[in-house]
Each structure stands twice: as C-alpha cells, then as structure tokens.
Design an enzyme around this catalytic site. Structure first.
Site, PDB file in Angstrom:
ATOM      1  N   CYS B 444       0.716  -1.163   0.085  1.00 54.59           N
ATOM      2  CA  CYS B 444       0.065  -0.025   0.124  1.00 54.59           C
ATOM      3  C   CYS B 444       0.985   1.344   0.224  1.00 54.59           C
ATOM      4  O   CYS B 444       0.460   2.248  -0.749  1.00 54.59           O
ATOM      5  CB  CYS B 444      -1.104  -0.184   1.104  1.00 54.59           C
ATOM      6  SG  CYS B 444      -0.035  -0.061   2.798  1.00 54.59           S
ATOM      7  N   HIS B 488      -2.490   0.751   7.046  1.00 51.51           N
ATOM      8  CA  HIS B 488      -2.660   1.027   5.619  1.00 51.51           C
ATOM      9  C   HIS B 488      -2.502   2.568   5.048  1.00 51.51           C
ATOM     10  O   HIS B 488      -2.195   3.355   6.152  1.00 51.51           O
ATOM     11  CB  HIS B 488      -4.307   0.942   5.322  1.00 51.51           C
ATOM     12  CG  HIS B 488      -4.629   0.836   3.881  1.00 51.51           C
ATOM     13  ND1 HIS B 488      -4.116  -0.116   3.026  1.00 51.51           N
ATOM     14  CD2 HIS B 488      -5.443   1.483   3.139  1.00 51.51           C
ATOM     15  CE1 HIS B 488      -4.338   0.123   1.676  1.00 51.51           C
ATOM     16  NE2 HIS B 488      -5.384   1.051   2.088  1.00 51.51           N
ATOM     17  N   ASP B 503      -8.003   5.765  -2.878  1.00 53.81           N
ATOM     18  CA  ASP B 503      -7.210   4.389  -2.244  1.00 53.81           C
ATOM     19  C   ASP B 503      -6.819   3.619  -3.564  1.00 53.81           C
ATOM     20  O   ASP B 503      -7.237   2.592  -3.978  1.00 53.81           O
ATOM     21  CB  ASP B 503      -8.140   3.558  -1.576  1.00 53.81           C
ATOM     22  CG  ASP B 503      -7.201   2.646  -0.852  1.00 53.81           C
ATOM     23  OD1 ASP B 503      -6.027   2.299  -1.051  1.00 53.81           O
ATOM     24  OD2 ASP B 503      -7.655   1.951   0.257  1.00 53.81           O
TER      25      ASP B 503
END
Lengths: 328, 698
Positions: B444, B488, B503
């Site tokens: 991520c 994250h 995202d």
C-alpha cells in the site's frame, strides 16, 4: 452550702465514673462478667499498624500510576485487615469470666489466682489472661469451662488483690489486639517469708523441748490409725490411699511429744525488726506444725489460743500476714 | 549439660539477645519463605535475569539454612556480621546503578527493593523482622503491575495473597500453638475465609475510593519502542507492521457497524516528501469541518499505548473525542489537544496508558479545504522521479479536468500488471519511477506514494494518509479489533476545493479493502494468524481470549476517574453531598460488619448445634426454677430435673443422654448418628412445656 459541695464533687465524681467504666480501676465487677462490646477495646498491633502504613503507600503509588490492579491488591488486603478486626472482636465477645479462688503463699513466692473462662458455643483462640505482671495464654474450647491459674509473684506479706485482669487476644492474624478489663474483688494472702535458718522452737510450758529441730517427732513409726480431718498431709499413708485401701494416718511415737509451745512476739530479741520477728514466728509456726505440736501465738493486740492442725496453722499464718506493721 | 543445639541465629553476638518467644520458629520461616517466593516471582519476570536470580537465590539460601544441621555446617555463612550484609546491599545498589545507568528511577528502585527483600529475609531472625518482610512482600505485589496489568499479572499475585494470610497467621501464633497445630491446610482455609469475608469491603473500596484526575508526581517515561504507525513513511514500513498481530485498538460501536469499505481509521497525514520518505508537516490546529448533519456514527475506541500522540477515528471525525460516553462529564482538558486542519486527532502527550474515548464520525470520503496555503504545501515535489512526472503531465494534457485525470491514473493502476504483495523489491534510486514502470510490485505504501507523486506532478494538491483500514468483529463480545496488520496508507486529493479520499491499493487489489489483507495477497505469502482469512480454531480461540481481555481492560484496568464518575452518575450518587455519601458508606460498612458477625454466629451455631440446644434447655429449666449447678454434668442435671418433674422424666432423660452422647461420644463430624441424635434432642425439647407452665407444674 450543700449545693456548692455537690457542685464541687460533680466533676470529680463524673471523672471517676468514666474512669471506672473505661479502665475498671476499682474492683467493682461481680461474678460472672460477660465480655460485651462496651468492654472490648481494639487497636492495631505494631504489625497491623505497619501493614496499614504499607497499604497507604501502596494506595498512593497505585493512584499515582493509575494501577487499577494495584488498587485491587491494596483493597483486597484492606478487606482482609477489616475482616480480621471483626474476628478479633468476635473471639473476645461473649466470653464469661468468673473468679474462682485466690490461694495463699509465702512472700517472695508465687501466689495462685484461678479464673474460669467460658466461651459459650464458640471456641476461643489464643486468649491471654494478664494480671499482676504475669500472664497465661490458652485456647478455650467450645462449651468448655477452662480454669486458668495465674501465678503472681509476691514481694510483701499481706493481702494481695488480683487487681485488674486484662483479657486480650490478637487472634486471628496478629493485626489487631482486642482487650477487655475485668476487675474482681479477689484477694489472696501472702504470709511472711519464713526465716531461712530460724532458731529452734522455744520451750513450751510443758517442759524441756525434746524435738527442737522439728524433725524428732517423726522418729519411730508406731502404727497407723484412721485419718481424721486436720491431720498433716505428710503423715497420711499415701501408699494406702493409692492402693485404694482407704485413708489412714501414720502415728509416730513422738507425735505430740514435744508438748505445746507458746510463740510470743514480745519474747523475741529486741534487736530484730518487726518483719524479721514475723518471719521468725512464721518459721516457728511451720516448725511446730511439722512437729505436730500444739502452739499458741501472741502478738501485740492479737492472740491465738492453743491449737493444732491445718486450720489453726492457717489462722496463725494469716494473723502474722495481716499483722499491722505499725503496731509494735 | 544441655545438649540441645542453640537456636539458629545470624549475627551471633552483634545484637541484643532476643527472647526465645520472639525468635522465628522454622515453620514461620517456611511461611515467610513461601510468601517471599510468591511475591518475588511475578516481579522477577520483569527484571534483568541476574537481579532476579540473585534475589531468589538469597531466599532459597535462607530456606536451605532452616535446618540446624546445615546451619551449623555452614556456620561461616550464618554468622555473617550485619555490616557485611549492609556492604552487600550497597554493592548491589551500585551494580543496579551500573546496569540501568541511574538509580533514582522507577525500574532500578524496584530492582533494588527486590534484592533488598532477599537480603532482609536472609537476616530475618525475630518476629519483628517477619513483620517487615510481610510489609515488603505486600508492597512488592503491586510493582509488577507497573509493567503489565493483564489478567495473568492479576493471577500471578493471587498465590502470594493467599500465602500472606497464612504467614500473618503463623507469625501471630505462640510457639506452643505452632507446635500443636502444624496443618498448613487448616491455616489456609481459615485465611481464605477471612479473605472471602473481606471481599465486599474490597469491592466497595475499589468502586468508591476516589481516583485522581492526574498523577501526583511524574509519570514514568517509557523508553521501549512500540510497534505502530509513526509520523514518517519509509518504504517497507508497512510491510513490517503487517507482520504484527498486536492490537492497535478496539472499538465498540453504538448502532450498526460500518461496512468494511468504510472502515478507514484516519491516522497521521503525511504531506512532505523528500523523494523517498514521507513525513508529517507541523500540525496546525483547526476546527471540526463536518457539519453535524447526515449520518453520524458513534463509537468508543480503546487505544493501546502507542507512544505517539495520535488518536484514531473513522473518516471523518465529526466532533472532538470525549473520554466517556456515559458520564457526560467534561473532558479533562489535559488529554486532548484537538483536531488539526487535516482532520487528524492529536493528544497533548504521547499515549503511554491505555486510553478510552468516545468519538463521533461522519462516514464521508470528502471534506472542504480551509486555506490556500494547504493547497500550495501539498503540491511540492522534490527533484527526481522525472519519468513519473513526465508521464503525469502527458496524461493530464490528454484529459479534460482533474477528476478525469485521477480516474485515468486509477485506470492505469488497474490495467497495467501491478501486483499487490508484501514481497516488494527494495527500490534504491528514483523509487517512484522504478515502481511505476519497472518492478510494479508493491504494498500500500508504494501505491499511495506513487499516486500522490503523480497527482502533484499534474498540479493537483495531494497527500498521503496513513492509518488502519478494516478491523475484525470479534463474535465473542461484538466489538471490533483493529490490529497492526490492518495498517494502511491511502491518498487524499484536493479537487474543486474539496479533499477527497482515493485508495490506489483498492484499484489494484479491491479485496484488500473489502475482505482484508489475507484475501488480497498472493497465495504463499506469510500473513500473521489473525490477519488470515481462515485461521481455524486457533484463531477462534484467540478471538475468545481477546474478548475476555477486552472486558478485563474495560471493567478493571480502565476503571479510572472518568469511568468511576460515570458509574456514580449511573447510580445517581452524584446527587448526594460528599458527607451523605460518606455516611452511606459508613452505613454499608456497618451492615457488612453485622453480616460477617452474623455469619460467624450462624456457622458456630450449626457446628455446635447440640451445645446451643442444650444451653437453651438449661436456660428454660433455670427460668422454671431449676438452675444447673456449675459442677453438674448433663446426666446428673436431667436426673435432678426428672425428680422434680416426673411427668416429663422420659423427655428430660432423653435430652440428657442425647446431649451427652453428642458432646462426649465418639461420633464422626457429619455422621448420620449425629443427625439422628440432634433430631431426638429437638424432639424431646419440643415435648417440654414452656418454663412458666413447668414452674407451676411442680
């Protein structure tokens, strides 16, 4: 006038009443005394005090560092301390105390006071009975009456009161000491200390003293006869008693052979002090009794007619014990 | 003349002679030894090995020397002068100073206290030493809680607490009584009874004793590192975090739980980039942006100590956190600093204690920007990564507006062969270029970082947001657990005056957001147990355990000032004046005392049933005019009574015989014969008329 006098007496009376209630200073308790909450005091022992102090430190530390578990432990132990307080109270409450008897002894020896404790339906643990500088420690079983004997040291002749009794216990954890005062009018008697190496008995009116040492009377065993009350214990035929054959007294040839003696205070050497004279007379009373010779006792202002036996001996010793020191 | 060996003693001749009754008996030393071991073991786990071993060895040595034979054999050891031990203590203090680097701190003090316990026990000889040891051991019970307040820590203190009662009991007993009663189990049962009776007072104190709002003196500074997010993001950081099963925080929702794709727990916002590392700008306090309209969601977060000042909230915080929901009490101003302009909740100081707060969030992915400076700061790019910058400019030139550009970038991630993996290659130079056009394997942080770089290159203000995404509902307890493995990073872009969440990871691996880490990673990559999609029974067990722990934390550990006030509020105690409360508590304590005394009385009555009944008979006959003489046994007394009242002779004799057998017969404690005799006794007593009628019956 009357009012002012009673006003003046009022605080003193009141203070005396409070003192009596709190500390039982005078022997006003009547038999039996049951320990109730009004009589029982409880304070932490040194150990209890230190533990409470530790808990205080733990409390502050736990609060500061917001240690919930630390507080938990602190309060848990506090609960234990609180429960111990109740147990200490419970251990003392309801005990029934009765004065049984006070013994007699010679000055300088120990005087026995016996007191009976009854715990009722509860067992009592580690009860300490304390008076006159001595103590006994004991458990009291449920439903049992326990006789405890305090052996109090004596210094002087005369009447010896038991004084204030303290019943105490720090059962179960030793963190709290509970105690109660009981003051019975119980008195024992201390006879004068017999002179250690007293001169032989004076000659009685019956002629020369053949048994001056006081041992001669035991010379020859003549036989045994039925026991009569008042016979000196050292002449009881104990072997026969032990066999269960009955009570007999050994009769000696010399018994009573010495004839009566007169123990006269005034006849003693002048250089002796009053107490020394009483000591010598005491030794002579014992010697006469051992020799089984009747004796009479003459003291300034008091006299005991000729007699013999345990009761006579006791009377003679008591007269000597209670002889006022200033009457010489 | 007397061949009896002298009692064991240390420091022969250097101290005044202790009376025999005050010397610790061997059984007392054993109790104390057990107490010391039980109290020292939980603390030993938190100490350097050497110190722990030394303290325990000293205790073991003293226990070993209880035997007089051994004590004589090691006479040199047992007759150490007291100054030697004092010197020893000073040496130990110096050693601890060397080990920790300082002495007057919490940890070295505890370590010194620990060894001191051992030294004191070694020289303990009189009962008053026993008193001191008991106090030391009691204090040592709370020191392990400074490092650990788990349920295990509480359990570890339990044996010592039990032995504490036994040791006090043993210390109290006279020497004779110790010799008479040697059964330690009876002692233990007795002290456990005492503890059970004290428990209500303990609970009352725990709930009612006022807590402090803040510490009296400085809280410890914790120097140990913790896993968790930080205010920078370096490549590989999240990969590392993902390997940890540690709990970041737990959440209790009021009302329905948000969908997995809505569970964005906002943490540090990173807007500075040096080409490799993202870092947070200085926080600037702002105000709550979100209008209090729409669907708000309220929940309570129990944050594990992170050593960082951030609080986590669902995107986006709609209000400042409150410390407790139930109380309505004002938030102590000391804890929360506020909400920054980039919607980040921060505390005044690093979170070193578990913190519980109630938070309201509005589940939105966009919020209005406040200032132009914000936009400018989020456009800066360092030199380098030229290929990416050119790629972004080209792409921007081909689309109509910013929104279309962002969609095109997301499309780029989706269409090109990007792989979402923990096993990303280490990118040394131009990491964004390398990632976007060469390796295309990343986690991520790589996606978020490259996404923000592309947007900034195209002139769109953007920044990286770190935090946690997801969270798992624990079926045992219905609360959510968010772990470090849920860490994250995502992105925010300012389009048309509104910050909007994007995202990029979801573009590559949509199931990361929907179903968690394990479902999104390629098979074969190692994932911690709790992050796994299917963990089996071991995971279930772990979740059950976590539920218990969460309850423990909520109800026991975090019972602080606020929780306490909340509880009082719930019980309406705050309606009363302090004096009324104190009076009430005194009353409750009195009731407790009465109850315990009653318990003791009832238990006694049951144990001594026969005696109680017999005393009752004696009382009745005495009132009827026939008191029992103190010397009279039961059989003789009933004989006399039967002579007085021949019509009740049978009942009276039955009473006497039953009582005499119960009291003096050799019956087992809980036997059937005993029960039958008690029944007979009661029956016979029932046959007697009242004392008044007896008096006239004569």
């Amino acid at each position: 006038m009357l009012t002012s006098a009673s006003q003046a007496a009022w605080p003193a009376n009141w203070i005396a009443r409070v003192r009596q209630r709190a500390f039982r200073t005078s022997p006003a308790d009547r038999d039996p005394v049951i320990l109730r909450h009004s009589r029982i005091y409880i304070l932490p022992t040194r150990r209890g005090f230190m533990l409470v102090l530790t808990l205080g430190v733990m409390l502050i530390a736990s609060l500061n560092y917001s240690l919930s578990l630390g507080l938990g432990v602190t309060f848990f132990v506090s609960g234990l301390v609180a429960a111990a307080l109740l147990h200490t109270f419970r251990n003392l409450a309801g005990i029934k105390v009765r004065p049984l008897a006070a013994g007699d002894t010679f000055a300088g020896e120990r005087l026995a006071f016996s007191v009976e404790l009854m715990g009722g339906a509860s067992a009592r643990s580690e009860i300490k009975l304390q008076a006159r500088g001595t103590h006994v420690l004991s458990d009291v079983r449920a439903g049992a009456a326990l006789t405890l004997t305090l052996l109090a040291p004596t210094a002087k002749r005369g009447r010896i009161p038991l004084g204030r009794l303290t019943l105490s216990s720090d059962f179960p954890l030793g963190l709290w000491r509970g105690w109660a005062y009981v003051h019975f009018p119980l008195e024992g008697i201390a006879y004068p200390k017999p002179e250690a190496s007293a001169p032989p008995l004076p000659q009685g009116p019956g002629g020369p003293d053949a048994f001056a040492t006081g041992r001669g009377g035991d010379a020859d065993l003549a036989g045994i006869r039925e026991y009569q009350r008042g016979d000196p214990p050292q002449r009881v035929a104990w072997k026969a008693v032990a066999r269960g054959a009955g009570w007999f007294t050994k009769a000696f040839d010399g018994t009573g052979g010495g004839g009566p003696v007169t123990l006269d205070y005034a006849a003693l050497p002048r250089e002796l002090s009053a107490e020394a004279k009483l000591s010598r007379l005491t030794a002579w009373v014992l010697a006469a009794e051992r020799a089984a010779r009747p004796f009479e006792l003459r003291l300034p202002g008091a006299a005991l007619a000729l007699g013999q036996g345990r009761e006579h001996r006791r009377l003679a010793l008591s007269t000597l014990a209670l002889f006022p020191a200033d009457r010489t | 003349m007397n061949s009896r060996p002298a009692p064991f003693r240390f420091f022969n001749g250097t101290r005044a002679v202790t009376p025999r009754a005050d010397i610790l008996a061997p059984i007392q030393v054993r109790w104390l030894g057990a107490l010391m071991v039980a109290a020292m073991l939980p603390q030993a786990a938190h100490l350097p090995l050497g110190i722990a071993a030394l303290g325990l060895a000293l205790v073991a040595l003293r226990v070993f020397l209880i035997s007089q034979r051994r004590a004589r054999y090691f006479a040199a050891l047992t007759e150490l002068p007291s100054w030697a031990l004092a010197v020893f203590a000073v040496v130990i203090a110096f050693g601890i100073r060397q080990w920790y680097g300082y002495l007057l701190g919490r940890e070295p003090s505890v370590a010194f206290l620990f060894v001191l316990c051992g030294i004191k026990f070694l020289e303990a000889r009189a009962r008053r030493d026993g008193t001191l040891l008991v106090c030391l051991a009691t204090f040592l019970l709370i020191t392990p809680f400074l490092s650990n307040q788990s349920m295990f820590a509480a359990l570890a203190a339990a044996p010592a607490l039990m032995i504490l009662g036994g040791a006090l009991d043993a210390l109290e007993r006279s020497t004779d009584s110790l010799e008479r009663q040697r059964d330690w189990r009876a002692t233990l049962v007795r002290t456990l009874t005492l503890m059970a009776q004290g428990l209500p007072i303990a609970l009352l104190l725990f709930v009612m004793f006022p807590r402090l709002t803040g510490p009296l003196w400085g809280l410890p500074t914790d120097r140990s590192a913790r896993t968790g997010l930080s205010d920078t993001m370096t490549p590989g950081m999240f990969t590392e975090l993902t390997l940890s099963d540690d709990v970041a925080f737990r959440v209790d929702f009021e009302g329905p739980t948000p969908r997995p794709s809505q569970r964005y727990w906002r943490g540090p916002v990173l807007s500075r980039f040096d080409g490799r590392v993202w870092s947070a700008a200085n926080p600037q306090l702002g105000s709550v942006q979100i209008p209090n309209s729409g669907k708000n969601i309220t929940y309570t977060v129990t944050l594990e100590p992170s050593g960082q000042p951030w609080l986590f909230a669902l995107d986006l915080p709609a209000a400042l956190p409150r410390v407790d929901s139930e109380s309505g009490a004002a938030t102590p101003p000391s804890i929360f600093l506020g909400l920054t302009r980039d919607q980040q909740l921060i505390a005044r100081a690093p979170i070193l204690q578990p913190l519980r707060y109630t938070q309201v969030s509005n589940l939105r992915s966009a919020y209005p920007a406040t200032s132009v400076f914000e936009a400018r700061a989020n456009l800066r790019l360092p030199a380098g990564n030229r290929r990416s910058v050119e790629f972004a400019r080209d792409l921007r030139a081909n689309v109509a507006d910013d929104a279309a550009f962002i969609n095109a970038v997301l499309q780029f991630y989706r269409n090109e062969p990007f792989v979402y993996t923990l096993a990303a290659p280490l990118l040394e130079r131009e990491p964004v270029d390398q990632f976007l056009f060469e390796s295309r394997r990343g986690f991520c942080e790589h996606y978020a970082s490259s996404f923000v770089v592309l947007l900034r290159a195209a002139g769109i203000p953007a920044r990286v947001v770190t935090g946690y995404q997801g969270g798992e509902i624990n079926p045992n307890g219905g609360y959510m657990i968010v772990r470090q493995s849920d860490a994250h990073a995502w992105a925010e872009a300012l389009v048309d005056g509104v910050w909007r969440r994007y995202d990029p990871t979801a573009a590559v691996a949509p199931s990361r957001v929907e179903r968690g880490l394990a479902s999104a990673l390629p098979a074969g990559e190692s994932v911690p147990l709790f992050a796994r999609f299917d963990g089996g029974w071991l995971k279930d067990l772990g979740l059950a355990w976590d539920a218990v722990n969460h309850g423990w934390r909520r109800h026991v550990i975090d019972f602080n000032y606020d929780r306490q006030r909340a509880l009082w509020h719930e019980w309406s105690l705050d309606l009363f004046s302090p004096w009324q409360v104190v009076g009430g508590l005194t009353f409750v304590a009195g009731v407790w005392g009465g109850a315990v005394l009653l318990w003791l009385a009832i238990r006694r009555r049951r144990q001594e049933r026969a005696l109680v009944l017999w005393e009752d008979v004696c009382r009745r006959l005495s009132r009827a005019g026939l008191p029992r003489h103190p010397y009279e046994g039961p059989l003789a007394f009933v004989e006399r009574a039967a002579a007085r009242w021949p019509q009740f002779g049978i009942a009276l004799k039955a009473i006497g015989e039953a009582y005499a057998t119960l009291r003096y017969g050799n019956l087992a404690a809980e036997s059937r014969e005993r029960a039958a005799l008690i029944a007979t006794l009661k029956h016979a007593i029932g046959a007697l008329p009242s004392p008044l009628r007896l008096r006239h019956a004569a």
